[in-house]
Design a protein around this motif. Sequence first.
Motif, PDB file in Angstrom:
ATOM      1  N   ILE A  95       0.850  -1.192   0.000  1.00  0.00           N
ATOM      2  CA  ILE A  95       0.000   0.000   0.000  1.00  0.00           C
ATOM      3  C   ILE A  95       0.890   1.248   0.000  1.00  0.00           C
ATOM      4  CG2 ILE A  95      -0.331   0.016   2.497  1.00  0.00           C
ATOM      5  CD1 ILE A  95      -3.249   0.971   1.859  1.00  0.00           C
ATOM      6  N   THR A  96       0.613   2.160  -0.931  1.00  0.00           N
ATOM      7  CA  THR A  96       1.466   3.340  -1.083  1.00  0.00           C
ATOM      8  C   THR A  96       0.759   4.650  -0.803  1.00  0.00           C
ATOM      9  OG1 THR A  96       0.944   3.503  -3.437  1.00  0.00           O
ATOM     10  CG2 THR A  96       2.931   2.233  -2.828  1.00  0.00           C
ATOM     11  N   HIS A  97      -0.579   4.678  -0.956  1.00  0.00           N
ATOM     12  CA  HIS A  97      -1.273   5.951  -0.774  1.00  0.00           C
ATOM     13  C   HIS A  97      -2.772   5.757  -0.589  1.00  0.00           C
ATOM     14  CE1 HIS A  97      -1.876   5.251  -5.088  1.00  0.00           C
ATOM     15  NE2 HIS A  97      -2.949   6.030  -4.983  1.00  0.00           N
ATOM     16  N   VAL A  98      -3.387   6.801  -0.084  1.00  0.00           N
ATOM     17  CA  VAL A  98      -4.837   6.942  -0.051  1.00  0.00           C
ATOM     18  C   VAL A  98      -5.116   8.280  -0.715  1.00  0.00           C
ATOM     19  CG1 VAL A  98      -6.845   7.336   1.423  1.00  0.00           C
ATOM     20  CG2 VAL A  98      -5.175   5.583   2.048  1.00  0.00           C
ATOM     21  N   ALA A  99      -6.085   8.315  -1.630  1.00  0.00           N
ATOM     22  CA  ALA A  99      -6.420   9.546  -2.336  1.00  0.00           C
ATOM     23  C   ALA A  99      -7.797  10.031  -1.912  1.00  0.00           C
ATOM     24  CB  ALA A  99      -6.388   9.317  -3.848  1.00  0.00           C
ATOM     25  N   MET A 129       1.857  16.040   8.720  1.00  0.00           N
ATOM     26  CA  MET A 129       2.290  15.771   7.352  1.00  0.00           C
ATOM     27  C   MET A 129       2.813  17.035   6.678  1.00  0.00           C
ATOM     28  SD  MET A 129      -0.671  13.216   6.031  1.00  0.00           S
ATOM     29  CE  MET A 129      -0.106  11.532   5.918  1.00  0.00           C
ATOM     30  N   ARG A 130       3.627  16.810   5.639  1.00  0.00           N
ATOM     31  CA  ARG A 130       4.142  17.909   4.833  1.00  0.00           C
ATOM     32  C   ARG A 130       3.932  17.594   3.361  1.00  0.00           C
ATOM     33  NH1 ARG A 130       9.997  18.390   6.768  1.00  0.00           N
ATOM     34  NH2 ARG A 130      10.227  18.616   4.535  1.00  0.00           N
ATOM     35  N   VAL A 131       3.796  18.625   2.575  1.00  0.00           N
ATOM     36  CA  VAL A 131       3.649  18.459   1.131  1.00  0.00           C
ATOM     37  C   VAL A 131       4.991  18.011   0.547  1.00  0.00           C
ATOM     38  CG1 VAL A 131       3.210  19.663  -1.054  1.00  0.00           C
ATOM     39  CG2 VAL A 131       1.802  20.172   0.973  1.00  0.00           C
ATOM     40  N   ILE A 181      -9.923  17.771 -12.599  1.00  0.00           N
ATOM     41  CA  ILE A 181      -9.016  17.885 -11.453  1.00  0.00           C
ATOM     42  C   ILE A 181      -8.197  19.164 -11.605  1.00  0.00           C
ATOM     43  CG2 ILE A 181      -7.078  16.831 -10.238  1.00  0.00           C
ATOM     44  CD1 ILE A 181      -8.125  14.115 -11.280  1.00  0.00           C
ATOM     45  N   GLU A 182      -8.263  20.023 -10.598  1.00  0.00           N
ATOM     46  CA  GLU A 182      -7.510  21.278 -10.669  1.00  0.00           C
ATOM     47  C   GLU A 182      -6.069  21.138 -10.179  1.00  0.00           C
ATOM     48  OE1 GLU A 182     -10.740  21.988  -8.571  1.00  0.00           O
ATOM     49  OE2 GLU A 182     -11.689  21.922 -10.536  1.00  0.00           O
ATOM     50  N   GLU A 183      -5.871  20.331  -9.148  1.00  0.00           N
ATOM     51  CA  GLU A 183      -4.542  20.235  -8.528  1.00  0.00           C
ATOM     52  C   GLU A 183      -4.409  18.891  -7.829  1.00  0.00           C
ATOM     53  OE1 GLU A 183      -1.797  23.096  -5.633  1.00  0.00           O
ATOM     54  OE2 GLU A 183      -3.899  23.583  -5.991  1.00  0.00           O
ATOM     55  N   VAL A 184      -3.166  18.413  -7.735  1.00  0.00           N
ATOM     56  CA  VAL A 184      -2.860  17.171  -7.025  1.00  0.00           C
ATOM     57  C   VAL A 184      -1.741  17.458  -6.037  1.00  0.00           C
ATOM     58  CG1 VAL A 184      -2.034  14.790  -7.236  1.00  0.00           C
ATOM     59  CG2 VAL A 184      -3.523  15.749  -9.020  1.00  0.00           C
ATOM     60  N   VAL A 185      -1.937  17.028  -4.800  1.00  0.00           N
ATOM     61  CA  VAL A 185      -0.948  17.245  -3.743  1.00  0.00           C
ATOM     62  C   VAL A 185      -0.671  15.914  -3.058  1.00  0.00           C
ATOM     63  CG1 VAL A 185      -0.522  18.381  -1.517  1.00  0.00           C
ATOM     64  CG2 VAL A 185      -1.719  19.612  -3.345  1.00  0.00           C
ATOM     65  N   TRP A 186       0.598  15.604  -2.858  1.00  0.00           N
ATOM     66  CA  TRP A 186       0.992  14.436  -2.073  1.00  0.00           C
ATOM     67  C   TRP A 186       1.543  14.945  -0.749  1.00  0.00           C
ATOM     68  CZ3 TRP A 186       4.444  10.895  -5.640  1.00  0.00           C
ATOM     69  CH2 TRP A 186       3.712  10.515  -6.771  1.00  0.00           C
ATOM     70  N   MET A 187       1.113  14.310   0.351  1.00  0.00           N
ATOM     71  CA  MET A 187       1.612  14.661   1.686  1.00  0.00           C
ATOM     72  C   MET A 187       2.100  13.389   2.379  1.00  0.00           C
ATOM     73  SD  MET A 187      -1.208  17.413   3.039  1.00  0.00           S
ATOM     74  CE  MET A 187      -0.076  18.112   4.266  1.00  0.00           C
ATOM     75  N   PHE A 213       6.739  11.135   6.623  1.00  0.00           N
ATOM     76  CA  PHE A 213       8.116  10.636   6.522  1.00  0.00           C
ATOM     77  C   PHE A 213       8.410   9.429   7.417  1.00  0.00           C
ATOM     78  CE2 PHE A 213       8.363  15.069   5.168  1.00  0.00           C
ATOM     79  CZ  PHE A 213       8.959  14.928   3.932  1.00  0.00           C
ATOM     80  N   THR A 214       7.393   8.749   7.924  1.00  0.00           N
ATOM     81  CA  THR A 214       7.651   7.584   8.771  1.00  0.00           C
ATOM     82  C   THR A 214       7.709   6.282   7.977  1.00  0.00           C
ATOM     83  OG1 THR A 214       5.291   7.253   9.220  1.00  0.00           O
ATOM     84  CG2 THR A 214       6.543   8.650  10.774  1.00  0.00           C
ATOM     85  N   ARG A 215       7.192   6.306   6.747  1.00  0.00           N
ATOM     86  CA  ARG A 215       7.179   5.126   5.885  1.00  0.00           C
ATOM     87  C   ARG A 215       6.903   5.599   4.465  1.00  0.00           C
ATOM     88  NH1 ARG A 215       3.376   5.358   9.358  1.00  0.00           N
ATOM     89  NH2 ARG A 215       4.145   3.616  10.552  1.00  0.00           N
ATOM     90  N   PRO A 216       7.114   4.768   3.451  1.00  0.00           N
ATOM     91  CA  PRO A 216       6.828   5.205   2.082  1.00  0.00           C
ATOM     92  C   PRO A 216       5.318   5.178   1.811  1.00  0.00           C
ATOM     93  CG  PRO A 216       7.700   2.981   2.062  1.00  0.00           C
ATOM     94  CD  PRO A 216       7.756   3.460   3.485  1.00  0.00           C
ATOM     95  N   PHE A 217       4.644   6.221   2.264  1.00  0.00           N
ATOM     96  CA  PHE A 217       3.194   6.321   2.135  1.00  0.00           C
ATOM     97  C   PHE A 217       2.831   7.789   1.954  1.00  0.00           C
ATOM     98  CE2 PHE A 217      -1.030   7.070   3.814  1.00  0.00           C
ATOM     99  CZ  PHE A 217      -1.757   6.080   3.161  1.00  0.00           C
ATOM    100  N   ALA A 218       1.861   8.044   1.068  1.00  0.00           N
ATOM    101  CA  ALA A 218       1.417   9.416   0.842  1.00  0.00           C
ATOM    102  C   ALA A 218      -0.098   9.515   0.929  1.00  0.00           C
ATOM    103  CB  ALA A 218       1.881   9.910  -0.524  1.00  0.00           C
TER     104      ALA A 218
END
Length: 156
Positions: A21-25, A44-46, A56-62, A65-70
Motif C-alpha cells: 500500500i502506497t497511498h490513499v487519495a 504531514m508535509r507536502v 481535477i484542478e490540482e494534485v498534492v501528495w503529503m 516521513f515515517t514510511r513510504p506512504f502518501a
Amino acid sequence: MADAPGFPPTLRSPIDMDSGITHVALVVRDVEASIAFYTRFAGMRVIHQREAQGDIEEVVWMTDFTRPFALVLIASTKLHDTPVGPFGHLGVACASRAEVDRAADAARELGILRSPPKDSGPPTGYWTYLADPDGNTLELSHGQEIAFTVKDAQRL
C-alpha cells in the motif's frame, strides 16, 4: 545493502521501491484548507504538488516521513466523492496521550471534534476522531498495537 529485517529478501528496505500500500487519495474542495488540516493534525508535509487538467484542478501528495506512504489530495470542484467516515477513517499514531488530548482540544475549539478521546484498551489504545474540511474522519491514537501485531504476524 543488507536485507531489512521483516521484509522479503527481494526488497532491500521499505523505502527502496514502491511495494504494498502506497497511498490513499481523497477528493477535496479546498486544497489549502486540507493541507493546513493534515499539517496541523497529522504532522504531514507536502512532498509533491502540481496543477492538473480536466475535472481535477490540482494534485498534492503529503507524508509524515515515517514510511513510504502518501496522502494524495485531489482538488476538484467538479468531482464529487463520498467522505471517509464518520466511522471509516484514516489513522495516525501519536507519541503520547497528551498529544491526542491537545489535538482533541484544538479540534473541539474549531468545531471539528467527532469523538472525544476514549481509552479502549489493547490493542486499540487511546483515540479520538476529527473531521477534516471535506468531512473525512481522521483518527489520532496512542497505544495501538499495529506495529507489534504486524511483527508477530510475520513470525507465523
